[in-house]
Design an enzyme around this catalytic site. Structure first.
Site, PDB file in Angstrom:
ATOM      1  N   GLU A 170     -16.654  14.111 -22.913  1.00 25.75           N
ATOM      2  CA  GLU A 170     -15.438  14.362 -22.594  1.00 25.75           C
ATOM      3  C   GLU A 170     -15.581  15.801 -22.812  1.00 25.75           C
ATOM      4  O   GLU A 170     -15.012  16.413 -22.261  1.00 25.75           O
ATOM      5  CB  GLU A 170     -14.193  13.359 -24.372  1.00 25.75           C
ATOM      6  CG  GLU A 170     -13.817  12.645 -23.068  1.00 25.75           C
ATOM      7  CD  GLU A 170     -12.155  11.665 -23.615  1.00 25.75           C
ATOM      8  OE1 GLU A 170     -12.179  12.182 -24.753  1.00 25.75           O
ATOM      9  OE2 GLU A 170     -11.515  11.976 -23.603  1.00 25.75           O
ATOM     10  N   HIS A 189     -36.638  -3.925 -23.695  1.00 27.77           N
ATOM     11  CA  HIS A 189     -37.143  -5.379 -23.015  1.00 27.77           C
ATOM     12  C   HIS A 189     -35.841  -4.980 -21.914  1.00 27.77           C
ATOM     13  O   HIS A 189     -35.810  -6.301 -21.415  1.00 27.77           O
ATOM     14  CB  HIS A 189     -36.809  -6.660 -23.910  1.00 27.77           C
ATOM     15  CG  HIS A 189     -37.667  -6.889 -24.772  1.00 27.77           C
ATOM     16  ND1 HIS A 189     -38.874  -7.568 -24.356  1.00 27.77           N
ATOM     17  CD2 HIS A 189     -38.273  -5.844 -26.188  1.00 27.77           C
ATOM     18  CE1 HIS A 189     -39.792  -7.635 -25.591  1.00 27.77           C
ATOM     19  NE2 HIS A 189     -39.133  -6.796 -26.450  1.00 27.77           N
ATOM     20  N   LYS A 247      -3.416   8.874 -15.817  1.00 29.75           N
ATOM     21  CA  LYS A 247      -2.480   8.674 -16.958  1.00 29.75           C
ATOM     22  C   LYS A 247      -1.169   8.680 -16.297  1.00 29.75           C
ATOM     23  O   LYS A 247       0.253   7.806 -17.159  1.00 29.75           O
ATOM     24  CB  LYS A 247      -2.274   9.464 -18.383  1.00 29.75           C
ATOM     25  CG  LYS A 247      -3.347   8.769 -19.216  1.00 29.75           C
ATOM     26  CD  LYS A 247      -3.133  10.013 -20.538  1.00 29.75           C
ATOM     27  CE  LYS A 247      -4.805   9.664 -21.289  1.00 29.75           C
ATOM     28  NZ  LYS A 247      -4.853  11.095 -22.406  1.00 29.75           N
TER      29      LYS A 247
END
Lengths: 432, 432
Positions: free
Chosen positions: A272, A293, A404
């Site tokens: 951000e 792994h 938003k």
């Protein structure tokens, strides 16, 4: 924290940065440090976050938590920066056994599962939103309140509010006389771990707030005008220099399970703060030794576009490996789990260096409150420095606004052209 | 699974792939499909994994688990491919309440914490390693055995072994007459979720093994010679084409908390299979809606080097959001949590498309055993197809051997030049 950037040098890795380049970059670091110092001195938005170690009052936070001291669980309702700093602290440090849940998503099944599993009659609520209008947080808070009411538990007796100066949550706190704390002005959410935002949950778990803040304050003392003298700036400048040279990915790989959430916190901080204007490394959360792994094949033999950042404690609680009659495995019985983990770390670090893949080592004395405070502060300072070098608006996140507005529009919360765009999606579907 | 690659088209995104390019690529897909089909028919190493839905015997797995059917908990000792498939299944699906722990790291403090929290007298052990010599797994198994012995619990009465044809774990199973299962030949660990490796834990939780395998088998039926007809190939080919055009990052972002572990499983599959010969996308694990408040700023406004892959169920258990007297938030009270989450997903998807950032949508009917089996199989097939297009050895992971040798050398398990390299590390330390 101590930082070792040896494996990021051009003599070891490609991309890598030469000592001469680092020395030239250090002039930019000095100038950036001047801007940071002035920003801190003037309490400018964002830079103010670096003043938190001296400003946050642990007593005030403990006082807000005191009414729920006998609760067995704390449910934090918050998302992004309102959750990750707190989660990092309580996941890394040994608390008093208080169960902590972070409702940082609105997945209905998952929310219900948590509410059914929590002992509501001895659960406190910690609701965190600067604006008091964050959709996910407010929706979840409404759901949590109702669950408490349905269980016959008075939520007004066990709710702590952390919010801004005004807004719906501030009004609510005033109306019900709830213990309330301020999200400090000038401190973006992702930089708020060392304020009430991060420390309410820590206080509820009886963590050592003073040690966290002292560790951060000690790290602040290292901020000087040279990357060769300041671990945080060494990390921020090296990451920036490597990105300039092609390391667009930054894999944060602590060798401690307790720091898994820290890697998530870092990913938010880095993404951000720096991900704008077509710039910014992509943070990747990894975990040693597990991801040897899973991801190591790619890190060692894939594209040379990654910085791997290790975080490793010099000391840890240990546990012997019992001996075995299997000859091929006898070497394990002479070691401890901690020695195995440490060997895996050193082997992985060397394995990347041998393949010319740049990596940086961040060392902590151990994973405790003091060192963790230092790590969080150090990474914030590293990120602020990197933002100065990139020349971006480190403390803004304008690109999240579009979604938003679209969300609100889709739910009938007003007219937004962003919501109309959703209906116009280009489709090319391949179905079963 | 259904796949929608509309937002990866060049008409929407940059990087993006034109329809004409996709049609040309489809000729390569047809050729690759021919190789995959022949590999499956001949049971060739790796390709054999795509035969698992017809080969895995759920009854055999349930029989191995039957002796521990009354246990309250199962601790799986395994790492990487020996843990992630099983963890994906039990984390995504609703089981019978059996607690599952995966010891997939050798962090001593964390291992001790789990062993202290588990009810050992009603805990079963599931140890998984093809070779029977994986250092982390064998070390943890020795530690777990000792903990059971110290607690006066006979581990030989409650241990299930999944391993290869021979090796220390096979010997152990024979010696103590333990229920044992085979890691199937020709199936690399990261492709073994649909074998005993992934299904023992699922069986212990009473999950519907038949539905998982049937879902996978249904996905296998979609494998045809065209990306326009096969969802798995559409995804694999589109990811490859976008990587060719600059999308070196692949962020896997399910909009369901239950699929968080699936994103980890995907990250291993993608990284170990394709990360070689300087090629391969970097998988990033994300989670909707949470990471809208963490990573979306970067995905939308950072470098145009990312594919964001959404996974979203069309149906889910839901929960209403209670109404609120706060006018600005009234719109939330008309919705459910599921509607909010769905709106967030659509808004985020559209927000990336509006910014020209490529993204792909994978739709499931719902998160259940059938659909999850299909998702895992589909992603494996997508990855195999992508490996064919890249021209890499999809089923090998040679780059992890260096660190294994160095680790062993560092612990005195033999002479390895890799261990010597560790001591020669280049240092440039910046200390507090």
């Amino acid at each position: 924290m101590d930082v070792d950037i040896g494996n990021a040098l051009a003599s070891v890795a490609s991309p890598g940065v030469s000592r001469a380049s680092l020395e030239r970059l250090d002039e930019q670091v000095a100038a950036a440090h001047g801007r940071i110092e002035r920003g801190m001195a003037d309490g400018v938005h964002g830079y103010e976050a670096l003043n938190l170690p001296g400003r946050t009052d642990p007593d005030e936070i403990r006082a807000a938590v005191a009414p729920v001291a006998d609760c067995d669980a704390l449910v934090t309702v918050g998302i992004g920066g309102s959750a990750l700093g707190a989660a990092t602290l309580v996941d890394a440090l040994e608390g008093d056994g208080t169960e902590t849940v972070f409702l940082d998503n609105v997945d209905p099944d998952w929310v219900t599962g948590h509410l059914e599993a929590l002992p509501l009659e001895s659960t406190a609520i910690n609701v965190v939103s600067r604006s008091g209008t964050t959709a996910e947080t407010l929706a979840n808070f409404l759901v949590v309140r109702e669950a408490f009411e349905s269980a016959g538990v008075d939520w007004t007796e066990r709710t702590i509010v952390t919010t801004g100066e005004s807004g719906p949550l501030r009004d609510l706190a005033d109306r019900h006389d709830l213990p309330s704390l301020r999200v400090p002005d000038g401190v973006p959410g992702r930089y708020s771990a060392l304020s009430a935002v991060g420390l309410v949950a820590a206080a509820a778990c009886n963590l050592d707030l003073e040690a966290i803040l002292e560790g951060a304050a000690a790290e602040r003392e290292t901020l000087t005008g040279s990357l060769f003298e300041c671990p945080a700036y060494a990390y921020g400048a090296t990451s920036y220099a490597l990105d300039q040279r092609g390391a667009g990915v930054n894999a944060m790989m602590p060798y401690a399970e307790s720091l898994e959430t820290y890697a998530e916190w870092f990913a938010q901080l880095w993404a951000e703060s720096l991900g704008k204007d077509d710039l910014g490394q992509t943070p990747v959360r990894a975990l040693g030794a597990t991801d040897q792994h899973s991801q190591l094949q790619l890190y060692r033999a894939g594209p040379s576009d990654k910085l791997v950042t290790f975080v490793t404690p010099r000391e840890r609680e240990d546990r012997p490996i019992p001996s075995t009659e299997v000859e091929d495995l006898a070497y394990l019985g002479d070691a401890t789990l901690g020695e195995l983990l440490e060997a895996e770390f050193e082997a992985t670090e060397a394995s990347l260096a041998a393949a010319g893949q740049p990596n940086v080592r961040i060392e902590l004395e151990r994973v405790d409150a003091h060192e963790l405070g230092g790590l969080l502060y150090g990474m914030e300072a590293a990120c602020v420095l990197a933002g100065e070098l990139y020349g971006v608006n480190t403390f803004e996140q304008p690109a999240v606004e579009w979604a938003k507005k679209a969300t609100r529009g889709l739910l009938g919360g007003g007219d937004f052209e962003e919501a109309d765009a959703v209906a116009e999606k280009t489709e090319l579907r391949i179905e079963r």
